[in-house]
Design a protein around this motif. Sequence first.
Motif, short mmCIF file in Angstrom:
data_model
loop_
_atom_site.label_atom_id
_atom_site.label_comp_id
_atom_site.label_asym_id
_atom_site.label_seq_id
_atom_site.Cartn_x
_atom_site.Cartn_y
_atom_site.Cartn_z
N ALA A 18 6.66 10.73 -33.52
CA ALA A 18 5.66 11.54 -34.65
C ALA A 18 6.60 11.22 -36.59
N VAL A 19 5.62 11.31 -37.06
CA VAL A 19 6.39 11.75 -38.16
C VAL A 19 5.63 12.25 -39.18
N ARG A 20 5.85 13.15 -40.00
CA ARG A 20 5.78 13.24 -41.35
C ARG A 20 5.97 13.33 -42.54
N ALA A 21 4.98 12.57 -43.58
CA ALA A 21 5.51 12.43 -44.73
C ALA A 21 4.59 12.34 -45.71
N PHE A 22 4.76 13.45 -47.13
CA PHE A 22 3.52 13.29 -48.08
C PHE A 22 3.98 12.29 -48.90
N PRO A 23 2.61 12.51 -49.74
CA PRO A 23 2.80 11.63 -50.78
C PRO A 23 3.57 11.86 -52.04
N THR A 24 3.92 10.71 -52.81
CA THR A 24 4.21 11.67 -53.65
C THR A 24 3.54 12.02 -54.93
N LEU A 25 2.28 11.23 -54.89
CA LEU A 25 0.93 12.50 -55.97
C LEU A 25 1.53 11.20 -56.95
N THR A 26 2.05 11.08 -57.03
CA THR A 26 2.99 10.87 -59.06
C THR A 26 2.93 8.21 -58.55
#
Lengths: 317, 317, 317
Positions: free
Chosen positions: C108-116
């Motif tokens: 299971a993986v959690r990785a948010f966006p860069t938003l850039t």
Amino acid sequence: MKQYLDVTDIENLPKLIDEAIALKKNPFAFETLGKHKTIGLLFFNSSLRTRLSTQKAAMQLGMHCMVMNFTSEAWTIEFEDGTVMDGGTSEHIKEAAAVVSQYCDIIAVRAFPTLTDKEKDQSEFVLNNFKKYASVPIINMESATAHPLQALADAITIMELKQTQKPKVVLSWAPHPKALPHAVANSFTKMMQKMDVDFVITHPEGYELDPEVTKKTPIMHNQKEAFKDADFIYVKNWSNFKDYGKVLNQDKSWTITNEQMSVTNNGKFMHCLPVRRNMIVADEVLDSEQSIVIQQANNRTFSAQVVLKNILEELEK
Amino acid sequence: MKQYLDVTDIENLPKLIDEAIALKKNPFAFETLGKHKTIGLLFFNSSLRTRLSTQKAAMQLGMHCMVMNFTSEAWTIEFEDGTVMDGGTSEHIKEAAAVVSQYCDIIAVRAFPTLTDKEKDQSEFVLNNFKKYASVPIINMESATAHPLQALADAITIMELKQTQKPKVVLSWAPHPKALPHAVANSFTKMMQKMDVDFVITHPEGYELDPEVTKKTPIMHNQKEAFKDADFIYVKNWSNFKDYGKVLNQDKSWTITNEQMSVTNNGKFMHCLPVRRNMIVADEVLDSEQSIVIQQANNRTFSAQVVLKNILEELEK
Amino acid sequence: MKQYLDVTDIENLPKLIDEAIALKKNPFAFETLGKHKTIGLLFFNSSLRTRLSTQKAAMQLGMHCMVMNFTSEAWTIEFEDGTVMDGGTSEHIKEAAAVVSQYCDIIAVRAFPTLTDKEKDQSEFVLNNFKKYASVPIINMESATAHPLQALADAITIMELKQTQKPKVVLSWAPHPKALPHAVANSFTKMMQKMDVDFVITHPEGYELDPEVTKKTPIMHNQKEAFKDADFIYVKNWSNFKDYGKVLNQDKSWTITNEQMSVTNNGKFMHCLPVRRNMIVADEVLDSEQSIVIQQANNRTFSAQVVLKNILEELEK
């Protein structure tokens, strides 16, 4: 036992200590009691003994344990009511405590004081907010003003090793380069007040602990006099309480050496650890047979385990 | 097996490898052996394979596993004797190791070298202080100068995949932008010296490893010549040992490409990982069928498991 | 179920929700299903609910759980192909994903966006690289553009609490001081499109979500009008999608107060948490009986558990 926020939550201390000593002999006697139960260990600060001993205790009761470093792994918590949360905090304690209560049957929290805001620290704003908003029992793994799991381990240790019916126990301040909390000293004082011991506190003038904690316990400013014929020497640094959080004194004549110990009744040296060698205590004392700090640390497991056992039994009612 | 600090702690290597291969076929064959036993994994440095494979191995033996990032979650440790601890360190290794021994039946430690203080690193001050002051068996999860769990996984992998009785095995240096430890190269070298293989080391001139490790192992400075007819190519960067911890060479003609591999006997490519692509090894090699790095990483579980199994059996005696 | 990267991986939503509600009544009904199976929870970002609820869910299925903070505890990962890794990254995702697959039955993986970098985020480069190079099923614990475990918990909550056959559900934007991802809003939208609900999105002009997600869902720029007669008000901030990752609007007239709620059909207030009080929602709403955020958080356990159960059953085939 419905919670363990302070030593005042102990209903019957002699019984609790007996149970702890029984668990030490047979650590897995209740290993089905915690089956399908989960404890969440939430850390706002560093921990070695507390973390490992509480995990061990939970495991020996068959519990599932989830550890979280709240500040680095979760979200920064807001503790003030009514705030417009447009700054650095991402989650209010109201939600955090209520949510963790959904996943855990018991919540254990460690949160040190600021040592800058006396009123905030004395209000136990982290621990009490968890208590207020959680729907499950809370265990204090060292808060701003109390460390009751440590004090219970200390009581177990003294009961195991005392040679006389009513031993003399001295709590002594010792020097330290940094500002430290009052939690351990407070809880040890409260615990000794509950026990059949001859209890004395010694510290330099002006280093009085909270008078609501020390109450009528005798306080001496002459360390050597205080140590006379003592059976247990419990040493701890704390920062100033009146001039809150300040380090006003690093007087190394208060460091525990063989000379200090020489006037005791072959006294045992106790400390909650971590301890700074040759500041708090000289190597010659810590490395001697009089030092019982490792047995004391070992009793942290059974202190935590007996508290967990009593809370689990209460949950089953 | 009483501890696993170095490959020299292995009493019977062929037997240990056979046991590991048997565990790989039946990982839960000994799942009651570790019942009620706890391992503490103490990390002073980053880890992916070692952390997960050791946890997995412990779980497959029915052990309880407690993981601690010592530097961020616990207290900063003092390793020097006799120090007045009035600075940055909060707890002496004497207490830390003795205390963790109260909560764990086995302690596993990862602590990388400084790469600036050769004498300190060569003395293995972290690992050896744990050994000195702990009262339970210690496992090395990569120390300043050794990585014996990796070397055992490497030995298992070579035994599983070798096509000839006495394969040719080459340890080759390869370029890397940062200063790296000698631990993997040292332990692999010691392990190959214990096995029935034709073992050669190749590196640029001046990049000699510790001569007390390499002993009589042939060293060649011509990589291509060394690779001739090799069955296994084990690649690793290390920083300079003489001019201690310096990166004096980043010569990319030492990077492993198809050209280098072409002179081998359809040689297998090995690396302990993590590996920097196109520095240590070209994509074309790492992504080819000759690369066995993933199987090698998988064997980390059985390397750890067979060591734990042997130590647990010793504890039961 | 072979993976859970997005709500599109759900084959039969009503059946899945029924199973989740059954698990909630009897959480240990399948506690042997996960025996000897390991899940690795890999975090590239902070987590409270997701971490604890997924651990809890795994435990209730008898699984072994290994948690890793990938960025602080392991090595920095390279995601680009063909790079010469001579900079800050130490391990390529090709090896990392393949290696973790050796130790875990599910990742299971959690990785948010860069938003850039919109293109990079939309490509789901972390999640999709894990999918590409892992050899075991992957679960999305919130990626750059999706949070399907949250959306499933939301669906369960709505099914449990709805009073009419086809409730009106409104997703409303609300102000926030920092740039937030679109993941929760995207997955909630996709989930509502799969359910028998009257679904409306409301946000200030220019705050359109990805049109490939919203498709034909009605979008209203008048919040009060949108809220009319609504049964469920789901609130979430997201940063601008067109002017990617920018915070162009902090209009507090969009904060949810009693006034907004007054036009609903005694609507329930939902939020995925963490929530910023008095920015996203006024205390008066969050502390009212209309707020169901804690029940919603509780359903995270059963959302994760039903997904794990289905993947484990698929693994057994």
